[in-house]
Design a protein around this motif. Sequence first.
Motif, PDB file in Angstrom:
ATOM      1  N   SER A  49      44.263 -31.599  44.954  1.00 28.21           N
ATOM      2  CA  SER A  49      43.288 -32.493  44.331  1.00 28.21           C
ATOM      3  C   SER A  49      43.962 -33.791  43.913  1.00 28.21           C
ATOM      4  O   SER A  49      45.131 -33.810  43.508  1.00 28.21           O
ATOM      5  CB  SER A  49      42.663 -31.835  43.095  1.00 28.21           C
ATOM      6  OG  SER A  49      42.008 -30.637  43.438  1.00 28.21           O
TER       7      SER A  49
ATOM      8  N   GLU B 219      40.111 -36.360  40.289  1.00 30.46           N
ATOM      9  CA  GLU B 219      39.405 -35.090  40.127  1.00 30.46           C
ATOM     10  C   GLU B 219      40.035 -34.256  39.017  1.00 30.46           C
ATOM     11  O   GLU B 219      39.341 -33.631  38.213  1.00 30.46           O
ATOM     12  CB  GLU B 219      39.420 -34.311  41.431  1.00 30.46           C
ATOM     13  CG  GLU B 219      38.643 -32.997  41.351  1.00 30.46           C
ATOM     14  CD  GLU B 219      38.650 -32.231  42.652  1.00 30.46           C
ATOM     15  OE1 GLU B 219      37.957 -31.206  42.718  1.00 30.46           O
ATOM     16  OE2 GLU B 219      39.349 -32.652  43.600  1.00 30.46           O
TER      17      GLU B 219
ATOM     18  N   GLU C  45      39.032 -35.564  35.722  1.00 26.38           N
ATOM     19  CA  GLU C  45      37.620 -35.331  35.433  1.00 26.38           C
ATOM     20  C   GLU C  45      37.428 -33.989  34.731  1.00 26.38           C
ATOM     21  O   GLU C  45      36.597 -33.857  33.834  1.00 26.38           O
ATOM     22  CB  GLU C  45      36.810 -35.361  36.728  1.00 26.38           C
ATOM     23  CG  GLU C  45      35.309 -35.221  36.509  1.00 26.38           C
ATOM     24  CD  GLU C  45      34.522 -35.370  37.795  1.00 26.38           C
ATOM     25  OE1 GLU C  45      33.365 -34.924  37.823  1.00 26.38           O
ATOM     26  OE2 GLU C  45      35.067 -35.931  38.771  1.00 26.38           O
TER      27      GLU C  45
END
Length: 374
Positions: free
Chosen positions: A129, A133, A136
Amino acid sequence: MTRSLDILGAGVIGLSIAWRAAQRGRSVRVWDRSVGAPSQPGASASWVAGGMLAPFSEAWPGHEPLLRLGADSLARWPAFAAELGANSPDGTVLAAQGTLVVGATAADLAALAPGLESARGAGLDSRRSARAELREIEPGLAADVRGGWILPQEPAADNRALLAALAAAARGAGVEFVAQSPAQLPDSGADDLVVAVGAAAPALLPGLPVRPVKGEILRLAASSRTAPPPKRTIRALVRGRHVYLVPRRDGVVVGATELEGDARAGVSAQAIVELLSDALAILPGLADYELVEACAGFRPVTPDRCPLLGWTSRPATGPRSAGRCLVATGHGRDGMLLAPLTADLAVALLDNEQVSEQDQEALRAMDPARFPYG
């Protein structure tokens, strides 16, 4: 007739075996000098542990037997945790659901990749990732973290809540606790004896291939003025140094040192500086947390990193059993993870029970006879 069992050691392995054996109708006593005072220096590596249940993120090529043991035990953890939840004030012994593995630099990411790739054969389902991401789902991550992997299948236990719940469950099942050093006991007189004293096992079973490896942790406390702890365990490589951050209800546990040949009970100033520096490089908001504890424990480690579980023909020095002696130690960094599997297999051995082919494979991997010990 009820068979009696003496267990030496009240760490996570000794307690788990005691609980499961008592559930099967054994008359069980647990001997440990730190019963009632688990926070004293050197009392238990389990007391110092971060609590990560991490067979995949700790995998490395060449250690496939340990990876298989870890994956097997992780599959047993949901039922294990659910059963113990009734003995925990919070209703759970888990501290986090899921793990992030991150690299601070491109070189760190590249260094982490082989271990995660080797874990795919044991069932790891993860994907790389980007930092956006990762931030987040964990907003506290540093803006310059290069990237990493999300491992939703790796939770973490609150080690001290787990120990308390195991002790309560064991007492509820009829286990007796004796606050006395196993090395000072007379002959136990029990039908069977389990040596589960971790890194101290060679003092009771001379020649046992277990060495103490020191690990240091810091505990940081959050407050109403600070950012909340992360929701997941964060394992990171920061300029070549490993650091882990494991959430607790009131803060974070920071660790990952692994020191060979250091017999000092305390935490070095260098360890505090490096652990804090690396933790802040990953979660800058920890700068406002309070440092409330720095402590060290000694992990019991075998030459091949797999634990020892099986019968030994050598009698323990000090407390001798009228019957057989089972050794259960050498779990290294994986005591919390391997507790359900170890307890299940230990009671099967104690009861001379037939086990599945998968459990037979696990017992072969942990058999003390793989070393020239006896």
